[in-house]
Design a protein around this motif. Structure first.
Motif, mmCIF file in Angstrom:
data_model
loop_
_atom_site.group_PDB
_atom_site.id
_atom_site.type_symbol
_atom_site.label_atom_id
_atom_site.label_comp_id
_atom_site.label_asym_id
_atom_site.label_seq_id
_atom_site.Cartn_x
_atom_site.Cartn_y
_atom_site.Cartn_z
ATOM 1 N N PHE A 114 28.995 75.536 75.387
ATOM 2 C CA PHE A 114 30.028 75.895 74.415
ATOM 3 C C PHE A 114 30.956 74.727 74.084
ATOM 4 O O PHE A 114 31.219 74.429 72.914
ATOM 5 N N GLY A 115 31.493 74.058 75.095
ATOM 6 C CA GLY A 115 32.396 72.943 74.834
ATOM 7 C C GLY A 115 31.720 71.802 74.110
ATOM 8 O O GLY A 115 32.336 71.115 73.282
ATOM 9 N N LEU A 116 30.445 71.592 74.410
ATOM 10 C CA LEU A 116 29.683 70.540 73.735
ATOM 11 C C LEU A 116 29.464 70.902 72.273
ATOM 12 O O LEU A 116 29.526 70.030 71.392
ATOM 13 N N ASP A 117 29.202 72.194 72.000
ATOM 14 C CA ASP A 117 29.055 72.637 70.608
ATOM 15 C C ASP A 117 30.361 72.444 69.840
ATOM 16 O O ASP A 117 30.359 72.005 68.681
ATOM 17 N N MET A 118 31.490 72.762 70.497
ATOM 18 C CA MET A 118 32.785 72.600 69.838
ATOM 19 C C MET A 118 33.058 71.129 69.532
ATOM 20 O O MET A 118 33.722 70.793 68.549
ATOM 21 N N ALA A 119 32.534 70.243 70.392
ATOM 22 C CA ALA A 119 32.713 68.803 70.189
ATOM 23 C C ALA A 119 31.655 68.224 69.253
ATOM 24 O O ALA A 119 31.626 67.003 69.049
ATOM 25 N N LYS A 120 30.800 69.101 68.731
ATOM 26 C CA LYS A 120 29.748 68.703 67.786
ATOM 27 C C LYS A 120 28.762 67.704 68.382
ATOM 28 O O LYS A 120 28.269 66.792 67.704
ATOM 29 N N VAL A 121 28.487 67.860 69.672
ATOM 30 C CA VAL A 121 27.433 67.072 70.301
ATOM 31 C C VAL A 121 26.094 67.557 69.753
ATOM 32 O O VAL A 121 25.873 68.767 69.638
ATOM 33 N N PRO A 122 25.183 66.656 69.378
ATOM 34 C CA PRO A 122 23.884 67.085 68.842
ATOM 35 C C PRO A 122 23.203 68.081 69.773
ATOM 36 O O PRO A 122 23.261 67.942 71.003
ATOM 37 N N ARG A 123 22.556 69.096 69.190
ATOM 38 C CA ARG A 123 22.023 70.205 69.961
ATOM 39 C C ARG A 123 21.049 69.758 71.058
ATOM 40 O O ARG A 123 21.086 70.275 72.181
ATOM 41 N N LYS A 124 20.183 68.791 70.781
ATOM 42 C CA LYS A 124 19.229 68.357 71.795
ATOM 43 C C LYS A 124 19.952 67.781 73.000
ATOM 44 O O LYS A 124 19.636 68.106 74.161
ATOM 45 N N GLU A 125 20.941 66.918 72.749
ATOM 46 C CA GLU A 125 21.706 66.338 73.845
ATOM 47 C C GLU A 125 22.517 67.405 74.565
ATOM 48 O O GLU A 125 22.604 67.417 75.804
ATOM 49 N N ALA A 126 23.118 68.316 73.798
ATOM 50 C CA ALA A 126 23.936 69.374 74.396
ATOM 51 C C ALA A 126 23.103 70.267 75.308
ATOM 52 O O ALA A 126 23.525 70.631 76.414
ATOM 53 N N ASN A 127 21.906 70.627 74.859
ATOM 54 C CA ASN A 127 21.028 71.449 75.692
ATOM 55 C C ASN A 127 20.639 70.725 76.974
ATOM 56 O O ASN A 127 20.588 71.327 78.057
ATOM 57 N N ALA A 128 20.375 69.427 76.860
ATOM 58 C CA ALA A 128 19.975 68.654 78.043
ATOM 59 C C ALA A 128 21.116 68.580 79.048
ATOM 60 O O ALA A 128 20.920 68.770 80.257
ATOM 61 N N ARG A 129 22.324 68.308 78.558
ATOM 62 C CA ARG A 129 23.466 68.213 79.462
ATOM 63 C C ARG A 129 23.800 69.560 80.085
ATOM 64 O O ARG A 129 24.085 69.653 81.292
ATOM 65 N N ALA A 130 23.754 70.614 79.280
ATOM 66 C CA ALA A 130 24.042 71.950 79.807
ATOM 67 C C ALA A 130 22.994 72.359 80.837
ATOM 68 O O ALA A 130 23.330 72.895 81.903
ATOM 69 N N THR A 131 21.745 72.081 80.560
ATOM 70 C CA THR A 131 20.672 72.438 81.486
ATOM 71 C C THR A 131 20.816 71.684 82.799
ATOM 72 O O THR A 131 20.575 72.234 83.879
ATOM 73 N N ASP A 132 21.226 70.428 82.722
ATOM 74 C CA ASP A 132 21.425 69.640 83.939
ATOM 75 C C ASP A 132 22.528 70.248 84.806
ATOM 76 O O ASP A 132 22.369 70.370 86.029
ATOM 77 N N TRP A 133 23.643 70.657 84.190
ATOM 78 C CA TRP A 133 24.725 71.253 84.974
ATOM 79 C C TRP A 133 24.365 72.639 85.492
ATOM 80 O O TRP A 133 24.779 73.026 86.587
ATOM 81 N N ILE A 134 23.572 73.371 84.739
ATOM 82 C CA ILE A 134 23.075 74.659 85.243
ATOM 83 C C ILE A 134 22.263 74.443 86.512
ATOM 84 O O ILE A 134 22.404 75.168 87.502
ATOM 85 N N ARG A 135 21.429 73.420 86.494
ATOM 86 C CA ARG A 135 20.631 73.106 87.682
ATOM 87 C C ARG A 135 21.518 72.677 88.842
ATOM 88 O O ARG A 135 21.357 73.139 89.976
ATOM 89 N N ARG A 136 22.480 71.808 88.564
ATOM 90 C CA ARG A 136 23.332 71.281 89.627
ATOM 91 C C ARG A 136 24.221 72.351 90.251
ATOM 92 O O ARG A 136 24.618 72.244 91.407
ATOM 93 N N LEU A 137 24.527 73.383 89.510
ATOM 94 C CA LEU A 137 25.332 74.489 90.043
ATOM 95 C C LEU A 137 24.478 75.614 90.603
ATOM 96 O O LEU A 137 24.983 76.695 90.916
ATOM 97 N N GLY A 138 23.166 75.369 90.745
ATOM 98 C CA GLY A 138 22.293 76.349 91.377
ATOM 99 C C GLY A 138 21.970 77.548 90.523
ATOM 100 O O GLY A 138 21.706 78.639 91.053
#
Length: 278
Positions: A114-138
């Motif tokens: 959500f925060g990445l979308d609000m910052a207009k981060v490109p969707r591919k990059e935003a998905n990659a970063r979000a997925t990485d944090w989802i993994r890191r938080l178990g």
């Protein structure tokens, strides 16, 4: 970013402690309640270094959460100054609240992104970063799940992942584990410590639990009864990474008692003056 490759903090301006990330000088906050002016905070003075994990403890209603909102820009200070020394190109602050704050109509992936979308981060990059944090938080495997299907502990991990996905320079946490049971609270503390050890970002963490503050923090800052001021700033001496049996050691018990001796006076003062609030 791991601790081995973390860049050195930029030189501090004259008169500022080396490596300072935040400095509050005489910060106050007052509110109007009906016809009365309520002095909720300060004057409060606090300096936090880059990469420090600082825990704030104090009586209910003393202004700890108000201070986080001032740092986050949600509230302007009534008086005093707040200085932040930030690296360019990265979000300044991000906040995790006690009540999760996840959006029920969005999936785990969409919430973390959500925060990445609000910052207009490109969707591919935003998905990659979000997925990485989802993994890191178990939370891997729950990307398409909705909050209603998750436990309280999982929802709070979603909230933490969302806050970290924007790569904040200062992470603000307002009693983030208060709404979960005791066992899950310990688990989430361990998860947070593991994530924090990986990049040592600056954290200001509000809690009512002295045990939690001593397990997590580099420093425990005791805030007075309202209006909140710093009455004690205690360096936590335990090495990192902290062992899982730390809570059972005599050294931990002794420090816990020392901090409680300071905090008890403020809690009693709060009760005596009728300032204690839920």
């Amino acid at each position: 970013m791991d601790t081995q490759t973390r860049p050195a903090a930029p030189p501090s301006p004259p008169g500022i402690p080396p490596g300072a990330k935040l400095r509050a000088s005489g910060v106050e906050r007052q509110f109007i309640s009906g016809k009365q002016r309520v002095h909720a905070l300060g004057p409060l003075d606090l300096t936090v270094a880059d990469g420090e994990f600082v825990c704030l403890v104090g009586p209910s209603g003393c202004g700890k959460s108000t201070f986080l909102r001032v740092v986050n820009g949600l509230l302007p200070p009534t008086a005093g100054t707040l200085d932040l020394w930030l690296d360019g190109g990265r979000a300044a602050t991000s906040m995790v609240f006690q009540d999760y704050g996840v959006l029920p109509w969005k999936t785990v992936l969409a919430n973390v992104r959500f925060g990445l979308d609000m910052a207009k981060v490109p969707r591919k990059e935003a998905n990659a970063r979000a997925t990485d944090w989802i993994r890191r938080l178990g939370l891997a495997g729950f990307e398409k799940a909705y909050p209603a299907t998750l436990s309280g502990g999982m929802r709070q991990r979603v909230s933490i992942a969302r806050a970290l996905a924007v790569q904040p320079q200062i992470l603000l946490m307002d009693e983030p584990f208060a709404a979960v049971d005791a066992q899950m609270r310990v688990v989430l503390q361990e998860v947070l410590l593991k994530v924090w050890e990986e990049d040592r970002r600056t954290v200001i963490f509000v809690t009512h639990s002295l045990e939690e503050a001593l397990v997590l923090g580099d420093r425990v800052v005791v805030v007075s009864a309202r209006p909140g001021r710093v009455v004690s700033d205690i360096r936590v001496p335990f090495e990192r990474p902290r062992p899982s049996d730390l809570r059972g050691t005599p050294e931990f018990a002794a420090l816990h008692q020392n901090v409680w001796d300071v905090l008890r006076d403020e809690v009693q003062a709060s009760l005596a003056s009728g300032k204690e609030q839920s």
